[in-house]
Enzyme design. Structure first.
Site, PDB file in Angstrom:
ATOM      1  N   ARG A 111      -5.500   1.720 -20.874  1.00 61.18           N
ATOM      2  CA  ARG A 111      -5.252   3.000 -20.186  1.00 61.18           C
ATOM      3  C   ARG A 111      -5.544   4.180 -21.128  1.00 61.18           C
ATOM      4  O   ARG A 111      -6.123   5.180 -20.721  1.00 61.18           O
ATOM      5  CB  ARG A 111      -3.807   3.055 -19.669  1.00 61.18           C
ATOM      6  CG  ARG A 111      -3.597   2.205 -18.419  1.00 61.18           C
ATOM      7  CD  ARG A 111      -2.243   2.476 -17.773  1.00 61.18           C
ATOM      8  NE  ARG A 111      -1.135   1.848 -18.475  1.00 61.18           N
ATOM      9  CZ  ARG A 111      -0.616   0.655 -18.167  1.00 61.18           C
ATOM     10  NH1 ARG A 111      -1.101  -0.040 -17.158  1.00 61.18           N
ATOM     11  NH2 ARG A 111       0.387   0.165 -18.858  1.00 61.18           N
ATOM     12  N   PHE A 120      -8.520  -2.591  -8.042  1.00 55.03           N
ATOM     13  CA  PHE A 120      -7.273  -3.339  -8.245  1.00 55.03           C
ATOM     14  C   PHE A 120      -6.315  -2.420  -9.013  1.00 55.03           C
ATOM     15  O   PHE A 120      -5.823  -2.742 -10.087  1.00 55.03           O
ATOM     16  CB  PHE A 120      -7.518  -4.644  -9.020  1.00 55.03           C
ATOM     17  CG  PHE A 120      -8.568  -5.530  -8.405  1.00 55.03           C
ATOM     18  CD1 PHE A 120      -8.230  -6.399  -7.380  1.00 55.03           C
ATOM     19  CD2 PHE A 120      -9.888  -5.484  -8.835  1.00 55.03           C
ATOM     20  CE1 PHE A 120      -9.193  -7.212  -6.799  1.00 55.03           C
ATOM     21  CE2 PHE A 120     -10.857  -6.293  -8.266  1.00 55.03           C
ATOM     22  CZ  PHE A 120     -10.518  -7.168  -7.239  1.00 55.03           C
ATOM     23  N   ASP A 126      -6.600  -0.572  -3.848  1.00 54.50           N
ATOM     24  CA  ASP A 126      -5.720  -1.732  -4.008  1.00 54.50           C
ATOM     25  C   ASP A 126      -5.295  -2.185  -2.610  1.00 54.50           C
ATOM     26  O   ASP A 126      -5.255  -1.386  -1.673  1.00 54.50           O
ATOM     27  CB  ASP A 126      -4.475  -1.375  -4.834  1.00 54.50           C
ATOM     28  CG  ASP A 126      -3.773  -2.610  -5.407  1.00 54.50           C
ATOM     29  OD1 ASP A 126      -3.954  -2.906  -6.609  1.00 54.50           O
ATOM     30  OD2 ASP A 126      -3.058  -3.304  -4.643  1.00 54.50           O
ATOM     31  N   ASP A 151      -9.791  -4.475 -12.721  1.00 57.33           N
ATOM     32  CA  ASP A 151      -8.655  -5.195 -13.321  1.00 57.33           C
ATOM     33  C   ASP A 151      -8.019  -6.130 -12.282  1.00 57.33           C
ATOM     34  O   ASP A 151      -6.893  -5.902 -11.830  1.00 57.33           O
ATOM     35  CB  ASP A 151      -7.643  -4.151 -13.828  1.00 57.33           C
ATOM     36  CG  ASP A 151      -6.456  -4.781 -14.545  1.00 57.33           C
ATOM     37  OD1 ASP A 151      -6.570  -5.935 -14.990  1.00 57.33           O
ATOM     38  OD2 ASP A 151      -5.412  -4.108 -14.663  1.00 57.33           O
ATOM     39  N   CYS A 159      -7.088 -11.460 -16.759  1.00 54.90           N
ATOM     40  CA  CYS A 159      -5.786 -11.849 -17.303  1.00 54.90           C
ATOM     41  C   CYS A 159      -5.546 -13.348 -17.078  1.00 54.90           C
ATOM     42  O   CYS A 159      -4.411 -13.805 -17.096  1.00 54.90           O
ATOM     43  CB  CYS A 159      -4.673 -11.006 -16.690  1.00 54.90           C
ATOM     44  SG  CYS A 159      -4.646 -11.065 -14.904  1.00 54.90           S
TER      45      CYS A 159
HETATM   46  N1  SAH Z   1      -4.778  -2.038 -12.984  1.00 53.97           N
HETATM   47  C1  SAH Z   1      -3.368  -2.190 -12.749  1.00 53.97           C
HETATM   48  C2  SAH Z   1      -2.963  -3.643 -12.621  1.00 53.97           C
HETATM   49  C3  SAH Z   1      -3.716  -4.419 -11.587  1.00 53.97           C
HETATM   50  S1  SAH Z   1      -3.028  -5.951 -11.183  1.00 53.97           S
HETATM   51  C4  SAH Z   1      -2.583  -1.487 -13.860  1.00 53.97           C
HETATM   52  O1  SAH Z   1      -3.136  -1.212 -14.938  1.00 53.97           O
HETATM   53  O2  SAH Z   1      -1.397  -1.222 -13.663  1.00 53.97           O
HETATM   54  C5  SAH Z   1      -3.948  -6.484  -9.843  1.00 53.97           C
HETATM   55  C6  SAH Z   1      -3.817  -5.674  -8.558  1.00 53.97           C
HETATM   56  O3  SAH Z   1      -4.782  -6.190  -7.644  1.00 53.97           O
HETATM   57  C7  SAH Z   1      -2.497  -5.761  -7.819  1.00 53.97           C
HETATM   58  O4  SAH Z   1      -2.000  -4.456  -7.655  1.00 53.97           O
HETATM   59  C8  SAH Z   1      -2.821  -6.369  -6.438  1.00 53.97           C
HETATM   60  O5  SAH Z   1      -2.121  -5.727  -5.375  1.00 53.97           O
HETATM   61  C9  SAH Z   1      -4.275  -6.094  -6.322  1.00 53.97           C
HETATM   62  N2  SAH Z   1      -5.114  -7.025  -5.528  1.00 53.97           N
HETATM   63  C10 SAH Z   1      -5.161  -8.369  -5.613  1.00 53.97           C
HETATM   64  N3  SAH Z   1      -6.152  -8.856  -4.819  1.00 53.97           N
HETATM   65  C11 SAH Z   1      -6.733  -7.795  -4.232  1.00 53.97           C
HETATM   66  C12 SAH Z   1      -7.817  -7.629  -3.322  1.00 53.97           C
HETATM   67  N4  SAH Z   1      -8.517  -8.672  -2.885  1.00 53.97           N
HETATM   68  N5  SAH Z   1      -8.149  -6.385  -2.936  1.00 53.97           N
HETATM   69  C13 SAH Z   1      -7.447  -5.312  -3.372  1.00 53.97           C
HETATM   70  N6  SAH Z   1      -6.432  -5.406  -4.256  1.00 53.97           N
HETATM   71  C14 SAH Z   1      -6.080  -6.615  -4.677  1.00 53.97           C
END
Ligand code: SAH
Length: 392
Positions: free
Chosen positions: A209, A225, A247, A295, A335
């Site tokens: 970040r 995401f 998301d 992510d 991850c």
């Molecule tokens: N980038 C964020 C963490 C992301 S974790 C940070 O730094 O805080 C992964 C995220 O992907 C979650 O919020 C989950 O809701 C979302 N997610 C999972 N599969 C998804 C999809 N197919 N389409 C959209 N969002 C998705």
């Protein structure tokens, strides 16, 4: 003090000397443990391997680091010493509204325990029966040492079933708080200890970040995401012209928008959608971005899922790279424990092959220093982040 001792077989002793921490019943020269407890572990020649925590599941022994003498400490002595050391290692990150991982399992010599601190709230994740039994020693120590207002158990994780532990979320101390606001690099993040993902927040991405904030000036940003838009909001704070956060969780995006407003950030758009579907629309419209962050959740939750996960990462990264404007940057993450650094780079390299522009790898990052990686336990290096740039 007691002196329960477990011995490893000759083969397992060799693995232990090379740093292996987890053992199964076949690895034991002694009869398998019948209950969860702290024991002294010896190799096949009787040499001390420090303490271990036993369990009654398949994974029946996890080494828990050295301890002076030959005895086994009582549980409160053990947890007090280990927790105290873990807290001291993070003493620079304990401001009143700071967020930090306080205990990172084996890397803090506390197998089966994770503790995240969000200002006055602690969120704890115990994944072994021994930790579960010892909560009455762990929680009071943490509360007294840190002055925490409440402690929440986020025990809604699948691995707990291996030790026959229930999946549950419950308050262990204090009163229930739905949200707590923490500061990271001068930005607010609303953490939801009971209902947020993981322990409420993705603490591990703090370094990425910060990087995104540094790179964002004058750029249009796509945060894929996005969860609560941590990357998008950092980009705006760093001078991005606009940021689009995508998301599937509308609830997380509402928090993103509220946090942006509270910090006076303008230019955030949120879209609650499936990323793969949304990317198709974006491509059809011919939109491009100067900075894309990707992510996703772990695609490979087990080794069995690895093949499908590899295809997923390759396709997703190709889609993301295709959205880059000239000189555009991609911050791409995995991850998955099962996709190690070299494997992830191979997938990203394959994604970049055949594109009409070249891509360079500018930087590699991982989780922050509050998530230490135990060198002999490669699984603890689960987060891999790459900064790529389109060359024109
Ligand atoms: N980038 C964020 C963490 C992301 S974790 C940070 O730094 O805080 C992964 C995220 O992907 C979650 O919020 C989950 O809701 C979302 N997610 C999972 N599969 C998804 C999809 N197919 N389409 C959209 N969002 C998705």
């Amino acid at each position: 003090m007691t002196t329960s001792t477990l011995a490893l077989t000759a083969a397992a002793s060799g693995f232990a000397r090379r740093g292996q921490l987890w053992f199964y019943s076949d690895d034991l020269a002694s009869p398998p443990p019948t209950r969860a407890q702290l024991v002294r572990v010896r190799d096949a020649e009787g040499r001390d391997l420090g303490l271990g925590i036993t369990g009654t599941g398949k994974l029946c022994l996890r080494l828990a680091g050295p301890w002076p003498g030959d005895d086994v400490p009582d549980r409160s002595e053990f947890f007090t010493a280990r927790l105290q050391a873990a807290i001291e290692r993070r003493s620079a990150s304990l401001g009143p509204d700071a967020a930090c991982r306080l205990v990172h399992g084996e890397a803090d010599l506390l197998p089966g325990l994770v503790v995240d601190r969000y200002g006055p709230v602690l969120v704890l994740q115990g994944t072994s029966a021994y930790v579960e039994e010892c909560l009455d020693a762990i929680v009071p120590f943490l509360v007294q040492r840190l002055g925490s207002d409440s402690v929440v158990a986020r025990h809604d994780v699948a691995v707990r079933r291996f030790e026959n532990l229930p999946a549950e979320v419950r308050l262990l101390h204090g009163s229930r708080v739905e949200t707590v606001v923490v500061q990271e690099h001068g930005l607010r993040h609303t953490v939801r200890p009971f209902t947020g993902h993981k322990t409420g927040f993705y603490l591990d991405q703090a370094p990425a970040r910060a990087l995104v904030r540094q790179l964002a000036k004058g750029r249009s940003v796509l945060d894929l995401f996005a969860y609560q838009g941590g990357f998008a909001r950092n980009a705006l704070r760093g001078g991005a012209v606009a940021a689009l956060a995508v998301d599937q969780s509308a609830e997380a995006l509402q928090v993103a928008a509220a946090d942006a407003r509270a910090d006076g950030l303008e230019g955030l758009t949120t879209v609650a959608a499936d990323v793969f579907e949304h990317l198709r629309t974006v491509r059809q419209d011919g939109q491009q971005f100067d900075l894309v962050v990707c992510d996703p959740p772990a695609f490979a939750k087990s080794r069995r899922e690895l093949d499908g996960a590899e295809t997923g990462y390759r396709d997703l990264n190709r889609l993301a790279l295709r959205l880059l404007a000239p000189h555009g940057l991609l911050v791409t993450c995995t991850c998955s424990h099962h996709v190690d650094g070299p494997r992830f780079e191979k997938l990203v390299r394959q994604a970049a092959a055949g594109l009409p522009f070249r891509v360079v790898l500018r930087q590699r990052l991982g989780a922050g220093p509050d998530h230490p990686v135990l060198l002999t336990h490669p699984e603890s290096e689960y987060l891999k982040v790459l900064l790529l740039q389109r060359m024109d």
